[in-house]
Scaffold this active site. Structure first.
Site, mmCIF file in Angstrom:
data_model
loop_
_atom_site.group_PDB
_atom_site.id
_atom_site.type_symbol
_atom_site.label_atom_id
_atom_site.label_comp_id
_atom_site.label_asym_id
_atom_site.label_seq_id
_atom_site.Cartn_x
_atom_site.Cartn_y
_atom_site.Cartn_z
ATOM 1 N N SER A 173 92.785 101.188 28.999
ATOM 2 C CA SER A 173 92.883 101.394 27.545
ATOM 3 C C SER A 173 92.867 100.124 26.721
ATOM 4 C CB SER A 173 94.144 102.194 27.200
ATOM 5 O OG SER A 173 94.007 103.487 27.622
ATOM 6 N N ASP A 191 95.875 107.763 25.142
ATOM 7 C CA ASP A 191 95.877 106.299 25.225
ATOM 8 C C ASP A 191 96.574 105.675 24.020
ATOM 9 O OD1 ASP A 191 94.344 106.918 27.373
ATOM 10 O OD2 ASP A 191 92.468 106.155 26.552
ATOM 11 N N TYR A 210 81.702 111.170 29.600
ATOM 12 C CA TYR A 210 83.004 111.621 29.074
ATOM 13 C C TYR A 210 82.773 112.752 28.070
ATOM 14 C CZ TYR A 210 87.705 111.431 27.161
ATOM 15 O OH TYR A 210 88.983 111.755 26.769
ATOM 16 N N GLU A 257 95.144 113.850 34.426
ATOM 17 C CA GLU A 257 93.902 113.193 33.983
ATOM 18 C C GLU A 257 92.903 114.194 33.415
ATOM 19 O OE1 GLU A 257 93.797 110.053 33.009
ATOM 20 O OE2 GLU A 257 94.344 109.467 35.049
ATOM 21 N N HIS A 258 92.285 113.794 32.315
ATOM 22 C CA HIS A 258 91.358 114.646 31.554
ATOM 23 C C HIS A 258 92.070 115.920 31.101
ATOM 24 C CE1 HIS A 258 87.723 112.252 31.776
ATOM 25 N NE2 HIS A 258 88.177 111.837 32.946
ATOM 26 N N SER A 262 87.492 86.744 19.111
ATOM 27 C CA SER A 262 88.247 87.114 20.306
ATOM 28 C C SER A 262 88.034 86.043 21.360
ATOM 29 C CB SER A 262 87.743 88.459 20.848
ATOM 30 O OG SER A 262 88.201 88.620 22.167
ATOM 31 N N GLU A 304 88.382 106.050 17.365
ATOM 32 C CA GLU A 304 87.684 106.291 18.642
ATOM 33 C C GLU A 304 86.707 107.459 18.499
ATOM 34 O OE1 GLU A 304 86.997 104.697 21.962
ATOM 35 O OE2 GLU A 304 89.103 104.247 21.562
HETATM 36 C C1 GLA Z 1 90.254 108.144 28.551
HETATM 37 C C2 GLA Z 1 90.516 108.792 27.188
HETATM 38 C C3 GLA Z 1 91.827 109.594 27.196
HETATM 39 C C4 GLA Z 1 91.899 110.544 28.383
HETATM 40 C C5 GLA Z 1 91.515 109.824 29.689
HETATM 41 C C6 GLA Z 1 91.382 110.791 30.844
HETATM 42 O O1 GLA Z 1 91.224 107.178 28.807
HETATM 43 O O2 GLA Z 1 90.569 107.831 26.171
HETATM 44 O O3 GLA Z 1 91.966 110.277 25.965
HETATM 45 O O4 GLA Z 1 91.105 111.666 28.171
HETATM 46 O O5 GLA Z 1 90.284 109.129 29.561
HETATM 47 O O6 GLA Z 1 92.607 111.364 31.138
#
Ligand code: GLA
Length: 389
Positions: A124, A170, A220, A32-33, A66, A158
């Site tokens: 996501s 994602d 973020y 993660e991250h 939607s 994004e």
């Molecule tokens: C979000 C971002 C991803 C990733 C995760 C953390 O989902 O869109 O690119 O950085 O956070 O792992």
């Protein structure tokens, strides 16, 4: 389900949809991250996702509706759109902008979206909308993008259209996901391997905190910036492009170069997490779910203490999981700041787990989480059943 969507399409646009596309959401098992730090991640596509029904129109407009949101939009076929507020349709408009800016011929389209992924829950939903739109336009107008190009252009949406400096995990996982497989993705080279996610007698539970994620975007981008600061400091003596170019041992040797304690913590999370993904891959290939679970807990602790992207809601779920002997491991998944946790739970104990975690969480937090038993599914595709009105 699809008949219902077709009925909704006919009701909205007075005609039948000609095509239906689907893109899943994803969970990240571990790593993660890490993606924007050039390391290894282990996501899988899930069976929840975004449906997109379309039909061409002769009015030279794109119409967006939607089932999940009340706001609709209609835009003329023209170049240079800009983001409008925070509405959901910025994602498809961003995709259309990219196609236009790259000289792709488009025609007017009537579009209906429906997502069964909980929105803003770290699964996501936004990548799913981007990728399903990019895939559909590419297919309908023969735009000639490869699947990897669709992933990269969705990431562009994004980063440059929406303004979130996220990595590629994602979009990549919802496009390339495979049924019953986790993707071991190297976010620097974009090489990946679809590994058997054989969970033996365990299942993957997704526990949604149901906490709205308000500050998520700014926090973020702040983490992305802190990682850049750490990288710049390490580069004084190391010839590296990403934090994940070094392992924990090398980090320990050079960590004195990072003078800010918070930045040091962020870097320590990233580098130790990347090492955990390598160990997790070995554990998965040896069917050692206990070890995999241990690494999940360690990942969560690091995200909570060093990266500071967890919170009382996610921590409560993991805290409960640790007390339940049918759980091998649990952690937050995705960006954090709310969203979802995942847990590896003994299949025959899933119902008990679901009840118990709900009770524990509701007692402590004041409202219930949502618990799902997740299936790992395929990536973006056109749904081949012809949808009839
Ligand atoms: C979000 C971002 C991803 C990733 C995760 C953390 O989902 O869109 O690119 O950085 O956070 O792992």
């Amino acid at each position: 389900m699809k008949e219902h969507l077709q009925q909704e399409f006919s009701k909205t646009y007075n005609k039948a949809a000609t095509q239906t596309y689907f893109s899943p959401g994803r969970v990240n098992l571990i790593g993660e991250h890490i993606d924007y730090n050039g390391g290894l991640v282990m996501p899988c596509a899930i069976t929840f996702g975004t449906y997109l029904l379309v039909a061409p129109n002769n009015d030279k407009v794109f119409r967006f509706k939607s089932i999940n949101f009340t706001d609709t939009a209609e835009i003329a076929l023209q170049q240079n759109y800009t983001k409008q507020g925070t509405e959901w349709y910025n994602y498809p408009i961003g995709v259309i902008t990219y196609f236009m800016q790259h000289g792709k011929e488009l025609q007017g389209l009537d579009m209906l979206y429906y997502g069964d992924i909980p929105i803003s829950s770290g699964l996501s939903s936004s990548a799913s909308i981007e990728v399903v739109t990019a895939f559909a336009l590419n297919d309908l107008f023969n735009s000639g993008f490869s699947k990897l190009e669709l992933v990269k252009l969705s990431k562009w949406v994004e980063n440059s259209f929406i303004g979130l400096n996220s990595g590629i995990m994602d979009q990549f996982s919802v496009a390339f996901g495979e049924k019953d497989k986790a993707l071991m993705l190297n976010c620097d080279t974009l090489e990946y391997e679809a590994v058997n996610s054989n969970l033996n007698d365990y299942v993957l539970a997704i526990i949604n905190t149901n906490k709205p994620r308000r500050l998520a975007e700014s926090k973020y981008n702040e983490r992305v910036q802190e990682c850049k600061t750490a990288l710049t400091a390490l580069k004084q003596e190391l010839d590296i492009n990403y934090l994940c170019d070094i392992d924990t041992n090398t980090f320990n040797e050079y960590s004195h170069l990072i003078t800010n304690k918070i930045v040091l913590n962020r870097a320590e999370h990233v580098i130790t997490e990347n090492d955990r993904v390598k160990l997790a891959a070995v554990a998965l290939s040896n069917n050692n779910l206990q070890e995999f679970g241990r690494l999940m807990y360690a990942s969560h602790d690091s995200l909570r203490d060093l990266y500071e992207v967890s919170g009382i809601e996610l921590d409560t779920i993991v805290e409960y999981a640790k007390t339940n002997t049918s759980v091998a491991g649990a952690r937050m998944t995705g960006a954090g700041f709310g969203g979802c946790a995942i847990a590896l739970v003994k299949g025959d104990q899933y119902d008990n787990f679901s009840k118990a975690v709900t009770e524990y969480y509701a007692n402590k937090i004041g409202y219930a989480p949502s618990v799902y038993c997740s299936l790992i599914g395929d990536g973006v595709r056109e749904l081949n059943e012809v949808v009839k009105s």
